[in-house]
Design a protein around this motif. Sequence first.
Motif, PDB file in Angstrom:
ATOM      1  N   THR A 180       0.826  -1.202   0.000  1.00 56.41           N
ATOM      2  CA  THR A 180       0.000   0.000   0.000  1.00 56.41           C
ATOM      3  C   THR A 180       0.858   1.249   0.000  1.00 56.41           C
ATOM      4  O   THR A 180       0.635   2.185  -0.793  1.00 56.41           O
ATOM      5  CB  THR A 180      -0.923   0.004   1.234  1.00 56.41           C
ATOM      6  OG1 THR A 180      -1.506  -1.290   1.366  1.00 56.41           O
ATOM      7  CG2 THR A 180      -1.996   1.023   1.086  1.00 56.41           C
ATOM      8  N   SER A 184       1.182   4.011  -2.729  1.00 54.36           N
ATOM      9  CA  SER A 184       0.881   5.429  -2.513  1.00 54.36           C
ATOM     10  C   SER A 184       2.081   6.283  -2.834  1.00 54.36           C
ATOM     11  O   SER A 184       1.945   7.352  -3.458  1.00 54.36           O
ATOM     12  CB  SER A 184       0.421   5.664  -1.075  1.00 54.36           C
ATOM     13  OG  SER A 184       1.360   5.112  -0.171  1.00 54.36           O
ATOM     14  N   GLU A 187       2.277   6.649  -6.360  1.00 52.22           N
ATOM     15  CA  GLU A 187       1.259   7.573  -6.868  1.00 52.22           C
ATOM     16  C   GLU A 187       1.672   9.005  -6.654  1.00 52.22           C
ATOM     17  O   GLU A 187       1.536   9.860  -7.540  1.00 52.22           O
ATOM     18  CB  GLU A 187      -0.079   7.306  -6.180  1.00 52.22           C
ATOM     19  CG  GLU A 187      -0.770   6.090  -6.769  1.00 52.22           C
ATOM     20  CD  GLU A 187      -2.129   5.856  -6.136  1.00 52.22           C
ATOM     21  OE1 GLU A 187      -2.556   6.684  -5.305  1.00 52.22           O
ATOM     22  OE2 GLU A 187      -2.777   4.895  -6.511  1.00 52.22           O
TER      23      GLU A 187
END
Lengths: 395, 479
Positions: A180, A184, A187
Amino acid sequence: MAAVLPPKGDGGTYTFTSQPRAVQERKKYREPVIQQDEVPPQYGNIMYDRRIVRGNTYAQHTLPATAQPDPIEIQRQQENRRRAIARKRAKDQLRPRSPEAVEGRKHIDVQTELYLEELSDRVEEADVDCQTDAFLDRPPSPLFIPAKTGIDVTTQILEGELFDFNIEVKPILEVLIGKTVEQSLLEVMEEEELANLRSQQRAFEELRNAELVEQQRLEEQERRHREEKERRMKQQREVLKKEKETAEKIAARAFAQSYLADLVPSVFGTLADNGYFYDPVERDVEQGFMPWLMEQVEIQLEKSQLGRLVLDGLIREVSSSRFELYNNLDAKLVDPKVASATVDSQKVKIEAEPSPATTTGEAEKPVEEVPKPEEPVESAEPETEQTQEDEGGED
Amino acid sequence: MDQTKRPLLIPPEFANYAEHHGVFDMYKRLLEQLIITKPADPVTYLIDLLKRENDDVPQIVILGPPAAGKRSIAKLICAKTRAAHLTMENLIGDAELDLREEAENCINSKKAVPTELWSKIIEQRMQLFDCVKKGWVMEGFPQTREQALALQEKGIYPKHCVVLESPDTVLIERASGKRIDPKTGDVYHTTFNWPSNAEIQSRLEEATGCTEEEMITKLIVYHRHIDAILRCYDKVLKKVNADQPKADVFAQVFTFVCSQLRSNTPHTPRVVLLGPTGSGKAVQAALLASKYNLVNVSCGQLIKQAIADETKTGQAAKNYVQKKIMVPDSLVLNILKDRLSQLDCVTRGWVLHGYPVTREQAEQLEKEGLVPNRTFFLDVPNDSVLERLTQRYTDPITGERYHLLYNPPRTQDVKDRLQRHGKDNDDDVRKRLAQYHAYAEELSDFYVDGQHINADQDPHTVFETLESMIVEPLPKRLQ
């Protein structure tokens, strides 16, 4: 059966030709003896009449009139049966089955209903009959709870016996969280990168715009200069052309003027030479006066000629008469008195007459001396002015 | 624009164009016709006149005593120029009906046809197409001064008038042998002009009115009137002796008919003198230049001048001259072009000698626009040339030029010290002559308007011939 024709109603509704009647039942087996007509006809339930076709009539499998079935029909039926079986088998094969068991395992059929049911070859049967009660409301059907079969066995797993959740969960958690977070981070990085890209692009675009604007400005300027230049050059060319034309026109006019300066005088000179322009006085003199003058001169000459002719005639007359006289004189020599008198008078007459004009070639004396016998005898008296053309011609 | 800022330059092409197309003469003719005809709408009339294009048609009157040969000469001229032939008989025959009847009445009643009738008939006849387009030859009319004046009043006048003269005795003798072919109207003669065709011979009959007494009366009438008639036409008159063979008479008449009257056209002479060495080109050029104020352009002199002035072309030419080769055409042409385009040559006119020698040079000259309007070929036989040149000497002390035959020196001293130019020896002269003759024929083909002159005479005679040809318009060439 004889149909009873119903009485026709007047107007009214349409009725069938024959009255409807109930279908008589057809006994399955013939009666052994022909029944008498007193037995009332037995009316059966039409719903259970074998004579009435039920179902769709368009695909009925009707038997032909002959009881013998067609061999073809039989074959066809057999084939259809075979085909149906084959189809069923194929369907069965095509039916998706659950995958085969993994190695070391075996599929077991499991009942998944709420209550398990024992499956056995032999099914226990029992006949039971019952009698319904008086009409009561049908009670709701009881919930079907099948008898219980088999033995119930229970087991209980207590906490901590299978595995340790905290320990087991760590890698999973790590992976989960790591992934995760990584995701992130990625991103976010992507977002940043995008933002950078955007800003770079923007900067570049601004630069480019600025340059473009500059370029356009320069182009405009260039174009304007060029157009201006063209216009000026065209103008100048026009001016030059006009000037040249004017100069040529002036030159042509000057040349024509000088070239044709002598035109009119020479034209009139030529026409005068060729006699078109003549001096009217001269012409009049020539055409009017001179002919008249010549005529008058002619008349005068004629007159003088006439005079001469007359004179010639006169002279001839006189000479001939003189000649006669002298001839007669010879004859009259006998009578001198008469002769001398006549001679004197004749001499006087001779002297008195004017000398003849030059045209008379003949002199008087030769006429007297040389007698011309051919001269006609004329009267002694001098004639008046009558010309004798013959003698005039001799002159 | 005042003259100092922008001086008026009349391009020489104007003058060339005007001369080439005979603008002055054309205008003169138009104006004359305008004055004679006095039309209501002058411009349309002028346009019609121009469209007719009949400037060069012959308009000839042939007069002479009876039996002078007018009919024969007239027929010959008509055959050559295809003009209409007008005699008193065919004028009446071709006239309109009413005029013809009137005229025939007069003739039948033995009266002379009145002058107004004649002038009407002739005026009508002149309007016909063939007279307008092809010209006319009028023979034997007018016979009295009255008739001549009537024609002139109408504005009908000839360009040439030929009078065949001959002593009366000759005429009377000739008349006795006159025979007429009744079919064609041709006049033949037993002695002078006998037809070769036997058929015509058989047809011939004696002409009427040719007995001696009739001839004498006719001659008397003729002599009474002829002087007065000739006074009308004295500007265009030529008297030809008819007592010669027919061919000679015709040749003279035809040369006269081809010649043109002196016109008042402004004329700048541009003369080219061609001829072999020793024909007298330089001499004639000098005479012409001095008398008519032309510019004397000698090709050889120009080249020498250019070399002496050390211009660019001069230096180029110098190389050739030093090596004794002919200077190439392009150089010479440049030098000439410069000189002939200068203002004084253009306005005064020029006389060029020593160029062109070959046909290509002539063509190039024409291409440059330097077209001469008079070209003369001075023809001299080779022997005369040799004589003229080999005996040409100069006295080195006084500078006098002598010729052993034509202008010998006075004293022996002078004779002793005379010197001849190196190029005047026999061989060189012959070479130069051969060179000229190699190209002479081509040149004379190229210059169709060139006049050949016999230059074997003394310079002043030749000069007079040249003068007359320069001043008079060129004779026109009839097809």
